[in-house]
Design an enzyme around this catalytic site. Structure first.
Site, PDB file in Angstrom:
ATOM      1  CG  HIS A   1       0.985   5.400  -9.029  1.00  0.00           C
ATOM      2  ND1 HIS A   1       1.527   5.239  -7.168  1.00  0.00           N
ATOM      3  CD2 HIS A   1       2.270   4.945  -9.796  1.00  0.00           C
ATOM      4  CE1 HIS A   1       2.759   6.002  -7.580  1.00  0.00           C
ATOM      5  NE2 HIS A   1       3.104   5.963  -8.600  1.00  0.00           N
TER       6      HIS A   1
ATOM      7  NE  ARG B   1      -3.882  -1.928   1.681  1.00  0.00           N
ATOM      8  CZ  ARG B   1      -4.597  -2.461   0.979  1.00  0.00           C
ATOM      9  NH1 ARG B   1      -5.437  -1.784  -0.132  1.00  0.00           N
ATOM     10  NH2 ARG B   1      -5.369  -3.807   1.256  1.00  0.00           N
TER      11      ARG B   1
ATOM     12  CB  VAL C   1      10.157   5.730  -5.719  1.00  0.00           C
ATOM     13  CG1 VAL C   1      10.984   4.943  -5.220  1.00  0.00           C
ATOM     14  CG2 VAL C   1      10.059   7.165  -4.424  1.00  0.00           C
TER      15      VAL C   1
ATOM     16  CG  HIS D   1       6.942   2.862  -8.728  1.00  0.00           C
ATOM     17  ND1 HIS D   1       8.096   3.687  -8.401  1.00  0.00           N
ATOM     18  CD2 HIS D   1       6.158   3.204  -8.073  1.00  0.00           C
ATOM     19  CE1 HIS D   1       7.681   4.677  -8.726  1.00  0.00           C
ATOM     20  NE2 HIS D   1       6.348   5.379  -8.300  1.00  0.00           N
TER      21      HIS D   1
ATOM     22  CG  ASN E   1       3.940   8.807 -12.776  1.00  0.00           C
ATOM     23  OD1 ASN E   1       3.758   9.401 -13.296  1.00  0.00           O
ATOM     24  ND2 ASN E   1       3.315   9.234 -10.985  1.00  0.00           N
TER      25      ASN E   1
ATOM     26  CB  ILE F   1       3.683   6.052   2.691  1.00  0.00           C
ATOM     27  CG1 ILE F   1       3.629   5.405   4.307  1.00  0.00           C
ATOM     28  CG2 ILE F   1       4.897   6.697   1.880  1.00  0.00           C
ATOM     29  CD1 ILE F   1       5.176   6.178   4.329  1.00  0.00           C
TER      30      ILE F   1
HETATM   31  P1  AMP Z   1       6.327   7.945  -8.133  1.00  0.00           P
HETATM   32  O1  AMP Z   1       5.673   9.922  -7.678  1.00  0.00           O
HETATM   33  O2  AMP Z   1       5.191   7.874  -9.212  1.00  0.00           O
HETATM   34  O3  AMP Z   1       7.529   7.948  -7.921  1.00  0.00           O
HETATM   35  O4  AMP Z   1       5.440   7.012  -7.222  1.00  0.00           O
HETATM   36  C1  AMP Z   1       6.055   7.219  -5.681  1.00  0.00           C
HETATM   37  C2  AMP Z   1       5.052   6.477  -4.313  1.00  0.00           C
HETATM   38  O5  AMP Z   1       5.941   6.126  -3.498  1.00  0.00           O
HETATM   39  C3  AMP Z   1       4.434   7.461  -4.285  1.00  0.00           C
HETATM   40  O6  AMP Z   1       3.098   7.751  -4.438  1.00  0.00           O
HETATM   41  C4  AMP Z   1       4.795   7.359  -2.519  1.00  0.00           C
HETATM   42  O7  AMP Z   1       3.635   7.831  -1.963  1.00  0.00           O
HETATM   43  C5  AMP Z   1       5.099   5.932  -2.449  1.00  0.00           C
HETATM   44  N1  AMP Z   1       5.984   6.177  -1.063  1.00  0.00           N
HETATM   45  C6  AMP Z   1       7.569   6.525  -0.787  1.00  0.00           C
HETATM   46  N2  AMP Z   1       8.073   5.988  -0.174  1.00  0.00           N
HETATM   47  C7  AMP Z   1       7.085   5.242   0.569  1.00  0.00           C
HETATM   48  C8  AMP Z   1       6.766   4.348   1.089  1.00  0.00           C
HETATM   49  N3  AMP Z   1       7.606   3.913   1.928  1.00  0.00           N
HETATM   50  N4  AMP Z   1       5.949   3.145   1.260  1.00  0.00           N
HETATM   51  C9  AMP Z   1       4.784   2.909   0.584  1.00  0.00           C
HETATM   52  N5  AMP Z   1       4.678   4.039  -0.180  1.00  0.00           N
HETATM   53  C10 AMP Z   1       5.747   5.287  -0.513  1.00  0.00           C
END
Ligand code: AMP
Length: 114
Positions: free
Chosen positions: A102, A29, A96, A100, A87, A31
């Site tokens: 979403h 999930r 990040v 990944h 993204n 965060i």
């Molecule tokens: P993006 O901006 O597409 O790179 O998405 C990165 C996603 O990772 C964002 O929606 C953040 O809220 C999520 N995120 C960052 N750190 C964590 C974490 N430790 N646990 C869960 N989700 C995270």
């Protein structure tokens, strides 16, 4: 990739709310959820962005989408619909740099993204 937060989640070095795991991907999930259901599906292998997908690792994308479909059913968002987003890079809004997907659902989503 010791500094990558998603590698740390994959390796259980930091806590997360994991909803699914197999040999290739982990799903947990977000965060900071942007919808009632907001789950991230990540390959265990550290691949920074979509630009780094190759012939050797492209199977991870189909695995992630198939897993997303099963999670959508489990979360009860399959009938009304959902969105899968990746993204890529700065203008794509990536924060990040570990590939990944979403999985977002549980509310109506507008188009286009902001
Ligand atoms: P993006 O901006 O597409 O790179 O998405 C990165 C996603 O990772 C964002 O929606 C953040 O809220 C999520 N995120 C960052 N750190 C964590 C974490 N430790 N646990 C869960 N989700 C995270």
């Amino acid at each position: 990739m010791s500094e990558c937060i998603f590698c740390k989640i994959v390796n259980k070095e930091v806590p997360s709310n994991i909803v699914y795991e197999d040999d290739l991907v982990v799903a947990f999930r977000d965060i900071n959820p942007q919808a009632p259901v907001h789950i991230l599906i990540v390959p265990k292998e550290h691949i920074p962005t979509l630009l780094d997908v190759t012939e050797e690792n492209k199977h991870l994308i189909s695995r992630a989408y198939m897993v997303a479909k099963e999670i959508a059913k489990k979360e009860g968002i399959d009938e009304k619909g959902y969105r899968i987003v990746t993204n890529c890079g700065k203008d794509g809004g990536q924060t990040v740099y570990h590939l990944h997907f979403h999985l977002l659902g549980g509310r109506f989503m507008t188009w286009p993204p902001g």
